[in-house]
Motif scaffolding. Sequence first.
Motif, PDB file in Angstrom:
ATOM      1  N   TYR A 272      29.284  45.763  17.176  1.00 15.74           N
ATOM      2  CA  TYR A 272      29.542  45.695  15.736  1.00 15.74           C
ATOM      3  C   TYR A 272      30.855  46.401  15.417  1.00 15.74           C
ATOM      4  CZ  TYR A 272      24.440  45.680  16.350  1.00 15.74           C
ATOM      5  OH  TYR A 272      23.160  45.451  16.803  1.00 15.74           O
TER       6      TYR A 272
ATOM      7  N   TYR B  22      32.520  48.248  11.939  1.00 14.87           N
ATOM      8  CA  TYR B  22      32.319  48.757  10.588  1.00 14.87           C
ATOM      9  C   TYR B  22      33.605  49.430  10.140  1.00 14.87           C
ATOM     10  CZ  TYR B  22      27.202  48.217  10.930  1.00 14.87           C
ATOM     11  OH  TYR B  22      25.925  47.720  11.053  1.00 14.87           O
TER      12      TYR B  22
ATOM     13  N   PHE C 235      29.859  47.106   6.851  1.00 18.83           N
ATOM     14  CA  PHE C 235      29.787  46.174   7.970  1.00 18.83           C
ATOM     15  C   PHE C 235      30.933  45.178   7.917  1.00 18.83           C
ATOM     16  CE2 PHE C 235      27.715  43.372  10.965  1.00 18.83           C
ATOM     17  CZ  PHE C 235      27.951  42.089  10.505  1.00 18.83           C
TER      18      PHE C 235
ATOM     19  N   HIS D 270      29.515  41.219  13.692  1.00 16.15           N
ATOM     20  CA  HIS D 270      28.561  41.457  14.765  1.00 16.15           C
ATOM     21  C   HIS D 270      28.754  40.399  15.846  1.00 16.15           C
ATOM     22  CE1 HIS D 270      24.008  40.939  15.954  1.00 16.15           C
ATOM     23  NE2 HIS D 270      24.679  41.590  16.898  1.00 16.15           N
TER      24      HIS D 270
ATOM     25  N   GLN E 189      28.084  36.576  15.784  1.00 15.43           N
ATOM     26  CA  GLN E 189      26.786  36.308  15.169  1.00 15.43           C
ATOM     27  C   GLN E 189      26.877  36.317  13.651  1.00 15.43           C
ATOM     28  OE1 GLN E 189      24.011  35.573  16.795  1.00 15.43           O
ATOM     29  NE2 GLN E 189      22.619  35.571  15.063  1.00 15.43           N
ATOM     30  N   ASP E 190      27.694  37.249  13.140  1.00 13.82           N
ATOM     31  CA  ASP E 190      27.812  37.420  11.690  1.00 13.82           C
ATOM     32  C   ASP E 190      29.168  38.039  11.417  1.00 13.82           C
ATOM     33  OD1 ASP E 190      25.839  39.269   9.166  1.00 13.82           O
ATOM     34  OD2 ASP E 190      27.658  38.067   9.007  1.00 13.82           O
TER      35      ASP E 190
ATOM     36  N   SER F 240      30.348  38.064   8.122  1.00 19.63           N
ATOM     37  CA  SER F 240      30.345  38.017   6.659  1.00 19.63           C
ATOM     38  C   SER F 240      31.082  39.173   6.007  1.00 19.63           C
ATOM     39  CB  SER F 240      28.904  37.987   6.144  1.00 19.63           C
ATOM     40  OG  SER F 240      28.214  39.156   6.536  1.00 19.63           O
TER      41      SER F 240
ATOM     42  N   GLY G 283      18.342  46.659  17.057  1.00 20.77           N
ATOM     43  CA  GLY G 283      19.446  46.950  16.149  1.00 20.77           C
ATOM     44  C   GLY G 283      19.774  48.419  16.125  1.00 20.77           C
TER      45      GLY G 283
END
Lengths: 113, 112
Positions: free
Chosen positions: A33, A35, A45, A48, A55-56, A58, A100
Amino acid sequence: EAGVTQFPSHSVIEKGQTVTLRCDPISGHDNLYWYRRVMGKEIKFLLHFVKESKQDESGMPNNRFLAERTGGTYSTLKVQPAELEDSGVYFCASSPAGTGLAFFGQGTRLTVV
Amino acid sequence: EDQVTQSPEALRLQEGESSSLNCSYTVSGLRGLFWYRQDPGKGPEFLFTLYSAGEEKEKERLKATLTKKESFLHITAPKPEDSATYLCAVRETGGSNYKLTFGKGTLLTVNP
């Protein structure tokens, strides 16, 4: 066992320049991740990875930010061109597959002047 | 949108003076609530994960509790080395990612 490692620890660049941040996750961690914490705000965030796949993403602010994870190992976050509002502390974290529970690196403090 | 609010923003205690930090959250469904400790110039260090209301976890002088709307981090007889920023983060149900939403943190100072 080595933790999450980030390079550099500090970077000062001029507006319009390019900067690349690197993160080496804990060995064997599939999840990685990014951040960011800007002054006075909470840690937010960005994106990821699961192995080499996004994966993400956003939380990525705009298309000046590009993250890659070569071969599912280390990751880079490139900012091009950098703007003043990109200043902050960029944290990388990793977690094992299926969990997670994120372990964080020490962060890279980016200052854009 | 998820929201995590921590209070107080800053707390100053004398060594041995017990107190609690609060983390209130609004999410559609909670998949986990995380407490981290952050020292100056370092990244967040994991302390606890709580998953359901009524759950409690302890580590040395720290005890974390969880209700349906908030979590408390209780500090019993703190020592100066407990001084740090304590961060709360939540993970929401749904989706396949492990995104954490953080609060701004509580800066704890313990004076000798």
